[in-house]
Design an enzyme around this catalytic site. Structure first.
Site, short mmCIF file in Angstrom:
data_model
loop_
_atom_site.label_atom_id
_atom_site.label_comp_id
_atom_site.label_asym_id
_atom_site.label_seq_id
_atom_site.Cartn_x
_atom_site.Cartn_y
_atom_site.Cartn_z
N SER A 1 0.87 -1.18 0.00
CA SER A 1 0.00 0.00 0.00
C SER A 1 0.90 1.23 0.00
CB SER A 1 -0.92 -0.07 1.22
OG SER A 1 -1.81 1.00 1.22
N HIS B 1 -2.85 -1.50 -3.05
CA HIS B 1 -3.93 -0.52 -2.86
C HIS B 1 -3.77 0.59 -3.88
CE1 HIS B 1 -4.51 -1.77 1.64
NE2 HIS B 1 -4.95 -2.67 0.78
N ASP C 1 -4.33 -4.24 6.43
CA ASP C 1 -4.72 -5.17 5.38
C ASP C 1 -3.51 -6.03 5.00
OD1 ASP C 1 -6.44 -6.33 3.55
OD2 ASP C 1 -5.94 -4.92 1.96
#
Lengths: 182, 277
Positions: free
Chosen positions: A8, A35, A128
């Protein structure tokens, strides 16, 4: 082997370095779950492809994954892979505010490839990927976390290290060596 | 337990079989990886720890059974998702449909349903809604009722409004919404133009034929390859020559062998036109 890379915020540099180091005709399959902006469809594959030696593509639903290709989870879709190496994309609810969610892809890879899976988690600003990395480890796969000291944002990698006994905590250069020697 | 925990395949089969017995809905057509996640997600959300407990609860509690089945379907995400597709649809396809005296449109497997509301909005903007017969179908009464109610989750309003602005910076989504007890609803006036029917696309005959447009975006994602092919075959037969078929931007017809039936109008937006066979 089936290598899945999640990242991310702050992971782009590491991902491009990894892709640049992977040789042509790489015998393994790579899945990327990063992401990204929900409504920006174009540009990401092109940006990642600039230095990559292997083709990078965003799969369509029910496409088959092939060795020597890196598959990027499309914007605004979760990405699963089934036992026939086929992609299943989904518009299910975001997980950890993310779609694609790294946990979804990692867990799917864990279920499908078990001990043949290698999960790599890079820099990121939420948790995540932590549960997904644990799923890969629990299924017998190998799990690698980018060294939090090197991460631009260490929330994601620290969350993973907290709940999983990871196999390796590595700097990007060491991850590159690992992947080249597979 | 977390929502990613897997359940043994035998339990998975038992749950699907229970749902079929209780609600006459066959989930064997579903993409198994995703269905597994839908089941474990629902178990996690409702605090059901084991497959046996889930099956007992399904059999003992009608309300829970309805809720559980509706949760297996994936709801739409927002209005005007993939706004460039909606812009293309409005400017090119709906514009063409303006030439028709009467238009038949089908939105199969509604669930949510932001896709239906987005479609009604652009039909209204193009001033052809009163000449359209719009069918919305689903095998689940609850999802039909939800779609019919017009309820829109507050969390979707911001993104839906932003998407709509991308189509037309002057447009206001709020013109199509009403507020009731702090909740947002899609315009009941526009919803009055829709015929809602309980019907499963893979198990029931289509609501009509000769459709000018079938909007079926991101629904085939949840079908296995065999069912997908059968469903596209069914839909292809219901669309009139020159009618349009819209699928999700990451779906494809590649494995369906419909090259002689549909040709793309827009490859990037995944919009097809049916050609004379």
């Amino acid at each position: 082997m089936y290598i899945v890379i999640g990242g991310s915020a702050g992971s782009f540099q590491a991902v491009t370095a990894l892709l640049a180091s992977i040789p042509r005709n790489y015998p393994h399959t790579i899945f990327l779950c990063l992401h990204r902006l929900k409504n920006v469809r174009g540009g990401f594959v092109e940006a990642l492809s600039l230095k990559s030696n292997i083709p990078i593509c965003e799969p369509y639903d029910k496409d088959t994954a092939m060795p020597g290709v890196a598959y990027l989870a499309p914007a605004n879709y979760h990405m699963y892979i089934d036992a026939n190496n086929q992609f299943s994309l989904s518009t299910e609810e975001p997980i950890n505010h993310s779609r694609p969610s790294i946990d979804v892809t990692f867990c799917s890879i864990a279920n499908t490839y078990k001990e043949n899976a290698i999960g790599i988690l890079l820099s990121g600003a939420n948790k995540d990927g932590a549960l997904g990395l644990k799923a890969i480890k629990d299924a017998g796969g190998t799990v690698i976390v980018q060294s939090p000291d090197e991460c631009q944002v260490k929330t994601m990698t620290s969350a993973a290290i907290k709940i999983t006994e990871v196999d390796y905590i590595m700097l990007t250069n060491n991850i590159i060596d690992y992947l080249k020697n597979l | 337990m977390d929502e990613f925990q897997t359940i043994p395949y035998e339990d998975f089969r038992k749950i699907i079989s229970t749902v079929r017995t209780l609600r006459n809905i066959d989930f064997t057509y579903y993409a198994p990886e995703i269905l597994m996640h839908r089941i474990t997600r629902s178990m996690y959300m409702h605090g059901v720890q084991t497959s046996d407990r889930l099956i007992n609860k399904l059999m003992a509690d009608n309300y829970f059974a309805d809720l559980f089945v509706s949760e297996l379907f994936v709801p739409t995400t927002e209005m005007f998702r993939d706004y460039s597709m909606w812009k293309f649809l409005e400017d090119n396809i709906i514009e063409k449909l303006k030439n028709e005296t009467l238009c038949k449109i089908w939105v199969p497997q509604v669930c949510g349903d932001d896709e239906l509301y987005s479609l009604l909005t652009i039909l209204h903007r193009k001033r052809i809604l009163n000449r359209c017969t719009v069918y919305a179908t689903s095998p689940i009464q609850k999802t039909l009722n939800d779609a019919k109610s017009g309820f829109i989750d507050q969390k979707k309003i911001e993104i839906s409004t932003a998407n709509f602005k991308k189509i037309d910076p002057e447009a206001e989504l709020s013109h199509y919404l009403t507020k009731e007890d702090k909740y947002d609803y899609f315009s009941p006036e526009l919803l009055n133009n829709v015929i809602f029917l309980k019907s499963g696309i893979e198990s029931s005959p289509p609501p009509d034929n000769g459709f000018n447009l079938v909007l079926f975006r991101d629904r085939m994602l949840y079908m296995n390859a065999q069912t997908k092919k059968a469903v596209v075959d069914t839909i292809a037969k219901t669309i009139c020559n020159g009618g349009f078929f819209v699928i999700g931007i990451r779906e494809n017809l590649a494995n369906c062998d419909f090259r002689n039936v549909f040709i793309p109008v827009s490859k990037s937006e995944n919009i097809y036109i049916k050609i004379q066979k």
